[in-house]
Design an enzyme around this catalytic site. Structure first.
Site, PDB file in Angstrom:
ATOM      1  N   CYS A  27      -2.411   9.839  -6.547  1.00 59.05           N
ATOM      2  CA  CYS A  27      -3.562   9.541  -5.670  1.00 59.05           C
ATOM      3  C   CYS A  27      -4.657  10.587  -5.868  1.00 59.05           C
ATOM      4  O   CYS A  27      -4.413  11.775  -5.672  1.00 59.05           O
ATOM      5  CB  CYS A  27      -3.156   9.520  -4.209  1.00 59.05           C
ATOM      6  N   LYS A  57       0.863  -1.184   0.000  1.00 56.47           N
ATOM      7  CA  LYS A  57       0.000   0.000   0.000  1.00 56.47           C
ATOM      8  C   LYS A  57       0.897   1.231   0.000  1.00 56.47           C
ATOM      9  O   LYS A  57       1.939   1.242   0.670  1.00 56.47           O
ATOM     10  CB  LYS A  57      -0.881  -0.004   1.269  1.00 56.47           C
TER      11      LYS A  57
HETATM   12  C1  DHB Z   1      -5.523   5.947  -2.785  1.00 54.00           C
HETATM   13  C2  DHB Z   1      -6.035   5.800  -4.046  1.00 54.00           C
HETATM   14  C3  DHB Z   1      -5.182   5.808  -5.109  1.00 54.00           C
HETATM   15  O1  DHB Z   1      -5.633   5.653  -6.372  1.00 54.00           O
HETATM   16  C4  DHB Z   1      -3.825   5.976  -4.905  1.00 54.00           C
HETATM   17  O2  DHB Z   1      -2.998   5.994  -5.939  1.00 54.00           O
HETATM   18  C5  DHB Z   1      -3.314   6.105  -3.651  1.00 54.00           C
HETATM   19  C6  DHB Z   1      -4.179   6.089  -2.574  1.00 54.00           C
HETATM   20  C7  DHB Z   1      -6.422   5.965  -1.645  1.00 54.00           C
HETATM   21  O3  DHB Z   1      -7.511   6.533  -1.752  1.00 54.00           O
HETATM   22  O4  DHB Z   1      -6.033   5.439  -0.582  1.00 54.00           O
END
Ligand code: DHB
Length: 310
Positions: A131, A45
């Site tokens: 993001c 993540k």
């Molecule tokens: C999140 C979503 C994304 O597309 C990303 O690249 C990083 C984080 C999120 O909402 O956590």
């Protein structure tokens, strides 16, 4: 027998399929599931400097053709992921895993990059420039001037393998401009694409997720044509030393095959992994090998980037 082995930079992987950051990668428990699956590797993540709880729930919703999410970067913080990756570097020294990270400011990005440098982590790092879900924070890679500034600062000291996660671009001129910026740097890879930002899904008369009044990133089958276009546009434009990771709309072996035809060296699966679990990797690998066998392709190199034009 056909093989789905691949490499990204100097790293080799037994299989070209892996998770997309955000799915099945929040903590050790999920990452261990990835290790024991058919996937060739995993990415964590996207980590921020400090742990984050993310946006209020509900913040993820499945639809027939994909999903919408506005998670808001819930993660356990960079130290957690680095500690685990260093442990794996000892325990599974023959394998390679990816770290994903993202800063909410350029200062935070530099602190994170320096932490990675100092940690002794030897694997590839993916810097997420895309993001879409943090209120008030635009997707960095849509601002090419700031992106160039940050990359030039980072590459003054960061001498490890680094790639970037990109949002989809939608205009040929933007492909040209973005590639011209990325070609100035010794990137190991670019990853196309993150979710299509700020879509809306409606059920009856209401939005389906709480943050940002329902606006969120769209993934799944909706986005495959956009993902393929981005993979191929960058494959055509980037220095051959910069490899492409293809992400977006991979549900079947045929979808993975198309990403590789467009030039992808590695394929990430997000929405389908969320819906199906890690079994998705053995199914899609099997389907991809069946297509390769039918066509007489032994390795990915036999068809990578060899998309035919009319
Ligand atoms: C999140 C979503 C994304 O597309 C990303 O690249 C990083 C984080 C999120 O909402 O956590």
């Amino acid at each position: 027998m056909s093989s789905t082995k691949t490499h990204v930079g100097k790293y080799e992987f037994e299989n070209c399929l892996m998770n997309a950051a955000g799915v099945c990668c929040y903590d050790r428990n999920e990452l261990e599931k990835m290790i024991h699956s058919e996937a060739g590797t995993f990415v964590t993540k996207s980590a921020t400097l400090n742990p984050r709880e993310g946006n209020p729930q509900p913040r993820y919703y499945d639809t027939e053709l994909g999903c919408i999410n506005s998670m808001g970067l819930p993660n356990l913080g960079i130290d957690y992921y680095l500690e685990y990756l260093l442990e794996l570097q000892e325990r599974l020294s023959e394998r390679t895993f990816f770290l994903s990270m993202t800063g909410l400011s350029s200062e935070e990005i530099h602190i994170l990059m320096k932490k990675v440098l100092d940690s002794g982590f030897k694997g590839p790092t993916e810097l997420n420039l895309s993001c879409p879900n943090v209120p008030g924070k635009p997707q960095l890679a849509y601002d090419l001037q700031t992106t160039e500034q940050i990359l030039s600062e980072v590459f003054e000291y960061f001498d490890r393998p680094l790639g970037i996660k990109l949002p989809p671009y939608f205009d040929i001129v933007h492909f040209d401009q973005a590639a011209a910026v990325f070609n100035k740097f010794p990137l190991t890879f670019v990853n196309c694409v993150n979710s299509i930002g700020n879509g809306l899904v409606i059920n009856d008369e209401s939005v389906v997720i709480k943050p940002k009044n329902g606006f969120g990133g769209i993934g799944g089958q909706y986005i495959k044509p956009t993902a393929l276009a981005n993979v191929h546009a960058f494959y055509q434009r980037l220095n051959p030393s910069i490899q492409i990771i293809g992400t977006g709309g991979v549900l079947t072996g045929r979808d993975a095959f198309e990403h590789i035809l467009c030039g992808a060296s590695m394929i990430q699966i997000g929405t389908s992994l969320e819906k199906e679990g890690t079994e998705v990797f053995s199914r899609v690998t099997h389907e991809l090998k069946e297509i390769m066998d039918e066509k007489g392709y032994k390795t990915l190199e036999d068809f990578k980037g060899k998309l035919k034009y009319l």
